[in-house]
Write a protein that holds these residues in place. Structure first.
Motif, short mmCIF file in Angstrom:
data_model
loop_
_atom_site.label_atom_id
_atom_site.label_comp_id
_atom_site.label_asym_id
_atom_site.label_seq_id
_atom_site.Cartn_x
_atom_site.Cartn_y
_atom_site.Cartn_z
N MET A 8 49.54 28.29 4.85
CA MET A 8 48.68 29.29 5.49
C MET A 8 49.01 29.41 6.97
O MET A 8 49.03 30.52 7.52
CB MET A 8 47.21 28.90 5.30
CG MET A 8 46.72 29.02 3.87
SD MET A 8 44.99 28.51 3.68
CE MET A 8 44.19 29.76 4.67
N LYS A 9 49.28 28.29 7.62
CA LYS A 9 49.67 28.35 9.03
C LYS A 9 50.97 29.12 9.21
O LYS A 9 51.11 29.93 10.14
CB LYS A 9 49.81 26.93 9.60
CG LYS A 9 48.49 26.21 9.79
CD LYS A 9 48.72 24.83 10.39
CE LYS A 9 47.40 24.11 10.63
NZ LYS A 9 47.59 22.75 11.18
N ALA A 10 51.93 28.84 8.32
CA ALA A 10 53.20 29.55 8.40
C ALA A 10 53.03 31.04 8.17
O ALA A 10 53.64 31.87 8.85
CB ALA A 10 54.19 28.97 7.39
N MET A 11 52.16 31.40 7.21
CA MET A 11 51.92 32.81 6.95
C MET A 11 51.23 33.48 8.14
O MET A 11 51.57 34.60 8.52
CB MET A 11 51.08 32.97 5.68
CG MET A 11 51.79 32.55 4.41
SD MET A 11 50.71 32.58 2.97
CE MET A 11 50.34 34.32 2.88
N ASN A 12 50.25 32.79 8.72
CA ASN A 12 49.57 33.35 9.88
C ASN A 12 50.51 33.49 11.08
O ASN A 12 50.41 34.43 11.87
CB ASN A 12 48.37 32.48 10.25
CG ASN A 12 47.28 32.54 9.21
OD1 ASN A 12 47.13 33.55 8.52
ND2 ASN A 12 46.51 31.47 9.07
N LYS A 13 51.42 32.53 11.18
CA LYS A 13 52.39 32.60 12.27
C LYS A 13 53.37 33.74 12.06
O LYS A 13 53.78 34.42 13.01
CB LYS A 13 53.13 31.26 12.37
CG LYS A 13 54.07 31.18 13.56
CD LYS A 13 54.70 29.81 13.64
CE LYS A 13 55.64 29.72 14.84
NZ LYS A 13 56.29 28.38 14.94
N ALA A 14 53.76 33.94 10.80
CA ALA A 14 54.71 35.03 10.52
C ALA A 14 54.04 36.39 10.64
O ALA A 14 54.68 37.38 11.00
CB ALA A 14 55.29 34.86 9.11
N THR A 15 52.75 36.46 10.32
CA THR A 15 52.00 37.72 10.40
C THR A 15 50.93 37.58 11.47
O THR A 15 49.80 37.18 11.18
CB THR A 15 51.38 38.06 9.04
OG1 THR A 15 52.39 38.01 8.04
CG2 THR A 15 50.75 39.44 9.05
N LYS A 16 51.26 37.93 12.68
CA LYS A 16 50.31 37.85 13.77
C LYS A 16 49.43 39.10 13.77
O LYS A 16 49.80 40.14 13.24
CB LYS A 16 51.03 37.70 15.10
CG LYS A 16 51.82 36.40 15.22
CD LYS A 16 52.49 36.31 16.57
CE LYS A 16 53.27 35.00 16.70
NZ LYS A 16 53.95 34.89 18.02
N ILE A 17 48.31 38.96 14.44
CA ILE A 17 47.39 40.09 14.50
C ILE A 17 47.98 41.25 15.30
O ILE A 17 47.77 42.42 14.99
CB ILE A 17 46.03 39.64 15.09
CG1 ILE A 17 45.01 40.75 15.01
CG2 ILE A 17 46.22 39.14 16.51
CD1 ILE A 17 44.65 41.16 13.62
N ASP A 18 48.79 40.90 16.32
CA ASP A 18 49.43 41.96 17.11
C ASP A 18 50.44 42.73 16.26
O ASP A 18 50.51 43.97 16.33
CB ASP A 18 50.13 41.35 18.33
CG ASP A 18 49.12 40.71 19.29
OD1 ASP A 18 47.95 41.13 19.25
OD2 ASP A 18 49.51 39.81 20.04
N ASP A 19 51.19 42.00 15.44
CA ASP A 19 52.15 42.68 14.57
C ASP A 19 51.43 43.56 13.55
O ASP A 19 51.90 44.66 13.23
CB ASP A 19 53.02 41.64 13.85
CG ASP A 19 53.88 40.84 14.83
OD1 ASP A 19 54.14 41.36 15.94
OD2 ASP A 19 54.26 39.71 14.48
#
Length: 223
Positions: free
Chosen positions: A110-121
């Protein structure tokens, strides 16, 4: 190097080898218990035989050995209980460890997914989608807009003309049933059955002629 040491420590801390070893020990104790039970049964039979033979001392010795076997059997039973207790604890600890590892792996993913998909992106992607949608709407409106002579038509004038046509058609529909109802029906044509016939002679003349013809016929017959 650290990875190798960490993996080795993790492998040593795993309860599975200990559980397997305890299971093997439990099987060994159960086999010994069966052997001791068999020996105790044999000593009991021997004691019965010596009792029947009036050999009291030999019978007492057999009973003593039987008691010793029974004590060992009881001790093996306690060992088995302790092993069962420890196996249950280790199996529970293993289940807990596997659960924690699974949760930790899920958290890492989940951390990796959140890191790959940031809110800004994500916001940037949504803005791009909205821009493309707006551009497509503008293109469609430009393609559907009238061009040439059709662009000079006044929509208000066309709507007014259409309303006049609809009003005239409605008036015709309302007047048509009233006109057909007020029209006078055509008089029926009478047919004279005597029309076209020749005028008939009076009845007295027709009777006199018949009498003359009859008299002439009688005169011919008399001749």
């Amino acid at each position: 190097m650290f990875k190798r040491a960490f993996g080795k420590a993790k492998q040593e801390a795993s309860p599975l080898p200990t559980i397997h070893k305890l299971n093997d020990t439990l099987d060994m104790l159960e086999k010994k218990e069966k052997v001791l039970v068999k020996k105790a049964t044999q000593e009991t039979e021997k004691a019965k035989q010596f009792t029947q033979a009036k050999n009291r001392n030999a019978a007492i010795k057999c009973l003593k050995r039987k008691r010793l076997y029974e004590q060992q059997i009881e001790q093996l039973g306690n060992f088995q209980l302790r092993i069962h207790d420890q196996m249950i604890m280790l199996e529970g600890a293993n289940a807990t460890t596997e659960t924690v590892d699974a949760l930790r792996s899920g958290t890492s993913v989940m951390k990796a997914m959140n890191k790959a998909t940031k809110i800004d992106d994500l916001e940037k992607t949504m803005d791009e989608i909205n821009d493309q949608t707006e551009s497509m709407k503008q293109i469609q409106e430009a393609l559907s807009a009238p061009i040439g002579a059709a662009a000079d038509f006044d929509e208000d004038e066309l709507e007014a003309e259409l309303e006049e046509l609809e009003g005239a058609e409605l008036e015709e529909e309302l007047l048509q049933p009233a006109t057909s109802a007020t029209a006078a029906p055509a008089p029926p044509v009478s047919v004279n059955p005597e029309a076209g016939r020749q005028p008939t002679r009076p009845a007295s003349q027709r009777n006199n002629r018949e009498e003359d013809e009859l008299a002439a016929l009688q005169a011919e017959m008399a001749l």
